[in-house]
Design a protein around this motif. Structure first.
Motif, short mmCIF file in Angstrom:
data_model
loop_
_atom_site.label_atom_id
_atom_site.label_comp_id
_atom_site.label_asym_id
_atom_site.label_seq_id
_atom_site.Cartn_x
_atom_site.Cartn_y
_atom_site.Cartn_z
N VAL A 26 44.91 104.07 80.43
CA VAL A 26 46.13 103.27 80.57
C VAL A 26 46.26 102.90 82.05
O VAL A 26 46.29 103.78 82.91
CB VAL A 26 47.36 104.05 80.08
N LYS A 27 46.31 101.60 82.32
CA LYS A 27 46.31 101.16 83.72
C LYS A 27 47.21 99.94 83.86
O LYS A 27 47.58 99.29 82.87
CB LYS A 27 44.89 100.81 84.16
N GLY A 28 47.54 99.63 85.08
CA GLY A 28 48.36 98.45 85.32
C GLY A 28 48.92 98.43 86.71
O GLY A 28 48.52 99.21 87.59
N THR A 29 49.86 97.51 86.94
CA THR A 29 50.52 97.38 88.23
C THR A 29 51.99 97.72 88.07
O THR A 29 52.56 97.66 86.98
CB THR A 29 50.38 95.95 88.79
N VAL A 30 52.60 98.08 89.18
CA VAL A 30 54.04 98.36 89.21
C VAL A 30 54.66 97.52 90.33
O VAL A 30 54.16 97.52 91.47
CB VAL A 30 54.33 99.85 89.44
N VAL A 47 53.41 107.30 88.03
CA VAL A 47 53.59 106.85 86.65
C VAL A 47 53.21 108.00 85.74
O VAL A 47 52.11 108.55 85.84
CB VAL A 47 52.73 105.61 86.33
N THR A 48 54.11 108.37 84.83
CA THR A 48 53.89 109.48 83.92
C THR A 48 54.09 109.01 82.49
O THR A 48 55.05 108.26 82.21
CB THR A 48 54.86 110.64 84.22
N LEU A 49 53.20 109.44 81.60
CA LEU A 49 53.33 109.09 80.19
C LEU A 49 54.22 110.08 79.47
O LEU A 49 54.07 111.29 79.62
CB LEU A 49 51.95 109.04 79.52
N ASN A 63 48.74 103.54 93.80
CA ASN A 63 47.83 103.28 94.91
C ASN A 63 47.76 101.77 95.10
O ASN A 63 47.14 101.06 94.30
CB ASN A 63 46.45 103.86 94.62
N GLY A 64 48.41 101.25 96.17
CA GLY A 64 48.40 99.82 96.40
C GLY A 64 49.08 99.03 95.30
O GLY A 64 48.68 97.90 95.00
N GLY A 65 50.08 99.61 94.69
CA GLY A 65 50.80 98.94 93.62
C GLY A 65 50.16 99.04 92.26
O GLY A 65 50.66 98.46 91.29
N ALA A 66 49.06 99.80 92.14
CA ALA A 66 48.36 99.93 90.87
C ALA A 66 48.19 101.40 90.51
O ALA A 66 48.23 102.28 91.37
CB ALA A 66 47.00 99.24 90.93
N TYR A 67 48.00 101.67 89.23
CA TYR A 67 47.75 103.04 88.77
C TYR A 67 46.72 103.00 87.65
O TYR A 67 46.47 101.96 87.03
CB TYR A 67 49.05 103.69 88.28
N TYR A 77 53.18 105.79 73.56
CA TYR A 77 53.69 106.39 74.79
C TYR A 77 54.69 105.45 75.47
O TYR A 77 54.69 104.23 75.24
CB TYR A 77 52.56 106.69 75.78
N THR A 78 55.48 106.06 76.35
CA THR A 78 56.29 105.30 77.29
C THR A 78 55.79 105.64 78.68
O THR A 78 55.78 106.83 79.07
CB THR A 78 57.78 105.65 77.17
N ALA A 79 55.35 104.62 79.42
CA ALA A 79 54.88 104.83 80.79
C ALA A 79 56.08 104.70 81.72
O ALA A 79 56.66 103.62 81.84
CB ALA A 79 53.80 103.82 81.14
N LYS A 80 56.48 105.80 82.35
CA LYS A 80 57.66 105.81 83.21
C LYS A 80 57.24 105.91 84.67
O LYS A 80 56.47 106.80 85.05
CB LYS A 80 58.58 106.98 82.85
N PHE A 81 57.79 105.00 85.48
CA PHE A 81 57.54 105.04 86.91
C PHE A 81 58.77 105.58 87.62
O PHE A 81 59.92 105.20 87.30
CB PHE A 81 57.23 103.65 87.45
N ALA A 82 58.55 106.47 88.59
CA ALA A 82 59.63 106.96 89.45
C ALA A 82 59.11 107.01 90.86
O ALA A 82 58.03 107.55 91.12
CB ALA A 82 60.10 108.34 89.00
#
Length: 454
Positions: A26-30, A47-49, A63-67, A77-82
């Motif tokens: 599971v990857k993407g940008t924030v 980012v935590t699932l 890392n640089g706006g990506a995970y 899942y719900t991918a939660k960013f904090a």
């Protein structure tokens, strides 16, 4: 007109690759909206699932706006960013559904997250806090096997600070599931802290520049290793009034507690050893015999008595860096030492018999892993060296050994050699019997002839 976004915007693009692997990625940008514009500049966090509103062990640091989170099994899942952006807390989430094919073949699930600030830029933020777990322990060779393990410490106090402000304090648990784990609450993801640990018997330890993260499981806990708070103990070592600069080969001065001793280094001025604060026992380990044990309280040699300190024990005070304790030994018995013997010999086969007597008074044991042997606990008198090994005898004339009244140790300078007896005899004794009709009552036979065959 600028309008503050207070609701989460999210975009999810999903695609599955076909690598043969265990679990999907599971990857993407924030991005976080700052003054109406989505941006990743200055954005930090994790980012935590989550699954069914419960946190999982799958997470990644931005890392640089990506995970990128790997090894994710099938599930919704719900991918939660904090995290934080330019000192402001922000959070957001998006759904990430991992199908069976993606999980089986290592597919990639793209899950982009648009986060929102918890307050307007320039205002005091309301931080989104998490719990961070800390695992406290120390490295030890617990069973003297050369294998170093990380052993948990119960009851340690863990303090988390930002500057001079205490953020959280916790005590490491003692139950078997969470032993050595402390849970620090009120931690802001991405912010920097110092974590200090205090535990009785160990040196205080502080880690600086620790980044706050959410900890889902004990396995992910921040591990902090402690060092035992050892005290340098030293003093003179004497045999009566005479300074000792060494002990007989194979004997070691040890000081410790609860059956575990630390080896003392003996030198011209006495001895030095490092040990924990507390009640100490003085002992001498004698590395002889196949049953040799490093537990010095079970291996005290019979040749010496510790007269100082009283009862062979003393107390090292807490918080001391150094401590002085003189040790005085007296000779209780002598040792008769052999420098070399046949490799066919084993423990208890060499004997000492006092002149005028027929029964052996002492048997020898070998220095661990060598052909050197020693008779311990020998009283003053004159003895004859003997052999108790079927089919063998001493080669040449049996040596005579004299132990003086001062119980000074005696060393046999000549090697002890043995040779086979051409015709060896032995006496066999026993009974002849059979069971009675009841099947278990023995009936002894008188006058039976027994013949032995080679």
């Amino acid at each position: 007109m600028k309008k503050l976004m207070t609701s989460l915007l999210a975009v999810m693009l999903c695609g599955i690759g076909f690598l043969w692997a265990d679990g999907a990625t599971v990857k993407g940008t924030v991005q976080c909206v700052w003054e109406g514009t989505p941006s990743s500049a200055g954005l930090t966090g994790t980012v935590t699932l989550y699954q069914n509103n419960a946190v999982t062990s799958y997470s990644a640091t931005l890392n640089g706006g990506a995970y990128e989170i790997t090894g994710v099994p099938e599930g919704n899942y719900t991918a939660k960013f904090a995290g934080t952006m330019r000192g402001q807390s922000c959070a957001g989430d998006n759904t990430a559904n991992v199908g069976s094919g993606a999980a089986m073949h290592g597919g990639e699930i793209e899950c982009n997250i648009m986060a929102a600030l918890s307050s307007s830029p320039g205002t005091d933020p309301t931080p989104s806090t998490v719990t961070m777990k800390v695992s406290v322990g120390y490295n030890v060779d617990e069973y003297n096997t050369g294998v170093i393990t990380f052993k948990s410490i119960k009851g340690a106090t863990v303090t988390c600070k930002q500057g001079e402000t205490t953020i959280a304090t916790a005590t490491t648990a003692s139950d078997w599931q969470n032993e050595g784990i402390a849970s620090l609450n009120g931690i802001t993801v991405g912010e920097t802290y110092s974590i200090s640990v205090h535990a009785d018997g160990f040196k205080d330890t502080t880690l600086n520049n620790v980044t706050g993260v959410a900890t889902a499981t004990n396995r992910e806990a921040l591990k902090i290793g402690m060092r035992e708070a050892l005290v340098t103990v030293s003093g003179t070592l004497k045999l009566g009034e005479t300074a000792l600069t060494e002990l007989p080969e194979g004997m070691t001065l040890m000081i410790g507690a609860n059956g575990t001793g630390n080896t003392a280094q003996i030198n011209e001025s006495g001895y030095t050893v490092e040990c924990k604060p507390g009640n100490m026992k003085v002992g001498i380990v004698d590395q002889i015999g196949d049953d040799y044990s490093p537990d010095f309280q079970k291996s005290l040699t019979a040749n010496y008595t510790v007269t100082t300190p009283e009862n062979a024990s003393f107390t090292v005070p807490d918080n001391a860096e150094t401590f002085t304790q003189d040790i005085v030994l007296t000779k209780a018995y002598a040792a008769v030492i052999g420098v070399d013997a046949s490799d066919k010999l084993n423990d208890n086969e060499l004997t000492l018999t006092k002149q005028g007597e027929t029964e052996a008074a002492y048997t020898a044991k070998f220095l661990y892993g060598t052909n050197k042997f020693r008779f311990n606990g020998v009283e003053a008198g004159t003895y004859t060296l003997g052999l108790n090994k079927f089919g063998y005898k001493l080669k040449g004339e049996a040596p005579t050994v004299t132990v003086a009244a001062d119980l000074a140790d005696v060393t046999l300078s000549a090697p002890v050699e043995i040779e086979e007896i051409e015709e060896a005899t032995a006496t066999w004794t026993g009974t002849v019997r059979y069971n009675a009709a009841d099947g278990y009552t023995p009936v002894y036979v008188e006058g039976a002839t027994v013949t032995l065959y080679a």
